[in-house]
Scaffold this active site. Structure first.
Site, PDB file in Angstrom:
ATOM      1  N   HIS A  64      -3.001  -1.413  -3.228  1.00  0.00           N
ATOM      2  CA  HIS A  64      -3.686  -2.179  -2.202  1.00  0.00           C
ATOM      3  C   HIS A  64      -4.818  -1.304  -1.678  1.00  0.00           C
ATOM      4  O   HIS A  64      -4.623  -0.116  -1.389  1.00  0.00           O
ATOM      5  CB  HIS A  64      -2.734  -2.589  -1.085  1.00  0.00           C
ATOM      6  CG  HIS A  64      -1.901  -3.784  -1.428  1.00  0.00           C
ATOM      7  ND1 HIS A  64      -0.741  -4.132  -0.752  1.00  0.00           N
ATOM      8  CD2 HIS A  64      -2.075  -4.738  -2.390  1.00  0.00           C
ATOM      9  CE1 HIS A  64      -0.233  -5.242  -1.283  1.00  0.00           C
ATOM     10  NE2 HIS A  64      -1.018  -5.617  -2.279  1.00  0.00           N
ATOM     11  N   ASP A  66      -6.458  -0.615   0.959  1.00  0.00           N
ATOM     12  CA  ASP A  66      -6.435   0.216   2.156  1.00  0.00           C
ATOM     13  C   ASP A  66      -5.680   1.517   1.944  1.00  0.00           C
ATOM     14  O   ASP A  66      -5.677   2.379   2.829  1.00  0.00           O
ATOM     15  CB  ASP A  66      -5.854  -0.559   3.345  1.00  0.00           C
ATOM     16  CG  ASP A  66      -4.458  -1.107   3.095  1.00  0.00           C
ATOM     17  OD1 ASP A  66      -4.229  -1.666   2.012  1.00  0.00           O
ATOM     18  OD2 ASP A  66      -3.598  -0.982   3.991  1.00  0.00           O
ATOM     19  N   ASP A 213       4.266   0.708   3.589  1.00  0.00           N
ATOM     20  CA  ASP A 213       4.224  -0.551   2.848  1.00  0.00           C
ATOM     21  C   ASP A 213       5.541  -0.755   2.091  1.00  0.00           C
ATOM     22  O   ASP A 213       5.579  -0.773   0.860  1.00  0.00           O
ATOM     23  CB  ASP A 213       3.023  -0.606   1.895  1.00  0.00           C
ATOM     24  CG  ASP A 213       1.734  -0.898   2.645  1.00  0.00           C
ATOM     25  OD1 ASP A 213       1.536  -0.334   3.726  1.00  0.00           O
ATOM     26  OD2 ASP A 213       0.937  -1.707   2.142  1.00  0.00           O
ATOM     27  N   HIS A 271       1.111   2.835  10.305  1.00  0.00           N
ATOM     28  CA  HIS A 271       0.728   1.610   9.601  1.00  0.00           C
ATOM     29  C   HIS A 271       0.868   0.397  10.528  1.00  0.00           C
ATOM     30  O   HIS A 271       1.489  -0.609  10.193  1.00  0.00           O
ATOM     31  CB  HIS A 271       1.573   1.429   8.335  1.00  0.00           C
ATOM     32  CG  HIS A 271       0.951   0.515   7.323  1.00  0.00           C
ATOM     33  ND1 HIS A 271       1.262  -0.817   7.236  1.00  0.00           N
ATOM     34  CD2 HIS A 271       0.039   0.751   6.359  1.00  0.00           C
ATOM     35  CE1 HIS A 271       0.574  -1.378   6.256  1.00  0.00           C
ATOM     36  NE2 HIS A 271      -0.187  -0.431   5.705  1.00  0.00           N
TER      37      HIS A 271
END
Length: 326
Positions: A64, A66, A213, A271
């Site tokens: 991903h 980011d 994540d 995050h």
């Protein structure tokens, strides 16, 4: 031996006025490891007063943007700085193709070698980087795409050499002292002197886990088991639990539950969703489960102090020496 981590970016998905995209630096004795490399990471290294040429390895969790779009600019800067030392890049399978196909970043153009460690979907556990002093391991975690979590662990170091005790057992040569300190027995006359007879208790290594994540999962717990410091995502609060499940993230409470189950000593939350301008409610939610919790502050140094020697081992060593002297 100085060891600390610095969160460089704690935002989820998009940056805010006060948060940057995912990245965390680990500094040990003048060498630098980087976990994730969101857009702008090289600027955050400058702000943290960390020198990018000191990088030994970069660990990417998933594809991903980011979490890895900043990698290309950082590598280009290292090339501009005339780096020649090899760099290790660890990440999901395909990371070599992504970097080598980027204009200006092929090995011939950048001028320094990269050793790629690619992790394929379906792997269970892997040592991805190691030196004489520490090791980094990886396990897959649970997200919407294939994602990896990492654990840094210093090797256990030998305890202090008791010179007088060694001398009493007949050790005289510098080479013999060195061997014992390194954990090797030495022969003195017609017998052997063992390291455990003359060394103090071993000094456990410091540990750190990086989990972002991910839903709470068994592999995450294994990576975090007994760590001195756990950095775990807390994208949402419990009020958005259903959204966390849908998007493959964790709530602050779930991060705290994992830290407690893993026996971690300290928890850093990161995050954060942009909906939480102030992470205080997330910290309060987590502290109800795991009191030693903080919200990660960007550019703050979180020091991992050295461990004390194991007391049980100290007593055992003393007993061995006493028995030897009788």
């Amino acid at each position: 031996m100085e060891l600390f981590v610095i969160p460089l970016g704690t935002a989820s998905a998009v940056p805010t006025r006060t948060r940057h995209l995912s990245s965390l630096a680990l500094w040990r004795a003048g060498r630098l490891l980087l976990f994730d490399c969101g857009e702008g990471t090289q600027y955050r290294l400058l702000a943290a007063e960390l020198k990018a040429p000191r990088l030994e390895a970069i660990f990417i969790t998933h594809f991903h943007g980011d979490h890895f779009f900043g990698l290309f600019g950082l590598l280009a800067t290292l090339a501009m700085l005339n780096r020649t030392e090899p760099l290790v890049v660890v990440g999901p399978e395909g990371i070599e193709r992504l970097i080598e196909s980027m204009p200006g970043l092929s090995e011939a153009e950048r001028g320094f070698p990269i050793r790629y460690v690619e992790l394929a979907e379906g792997f269970e556990h892997a040592v991805v980087f190691e030196t004489a002093d520490y090791v980094v391991t990886a396990r897959p975690v649970e997200h919407r795409v294939f994602t990896v979590g990492y654990r840094f662990e210093e090797r256990t170091r030998p305890g202090r050499l008791h010179v007088e005790r060694a001398r009493a057992l007949g050790v005289t040569e510098p080479e013999q002292y060195r061997a014992l300190k390194e954990g090797r027995p030495v022969q003195v006359g017609d017998r052997w002197v063992r390291p455990e007879e003359v060394l103090g208790p071993p000094i456990p290594g410091r540990t750190f886990a990086y989990l972002t994540d991910t839903r709470p999962c068994e592999n995450g717990r294994l990576l975090a088991e007994g760590v001195d410091l756990l950095y775990h995502e807390a994208t949402f609060g419990e009020v958005h639990h259903a959204l966390a499940v849908e998007r493959g993230h964790a709530t602050a409470r779930e991060a705290a539950e994992l830290a407690r189950e893993a026996g971690a000593r300290r928890l850093l939350l990161g995050h954060f969703s942009a909906r939480y301008e102030d992470p205080a409610p997330l910290v309060a939610e987590a502290r109800a489960v795991f009191p030693n919790t903080e919200a990660a502050e960007e550019l703050k140094r979180y020091v991992l102090p050295p461990h004390a020697p194991r007391r049980a081992a100290l007593q055992e060593t003393a007993n061995v020496a006493d028995d030897r002297g009788r």
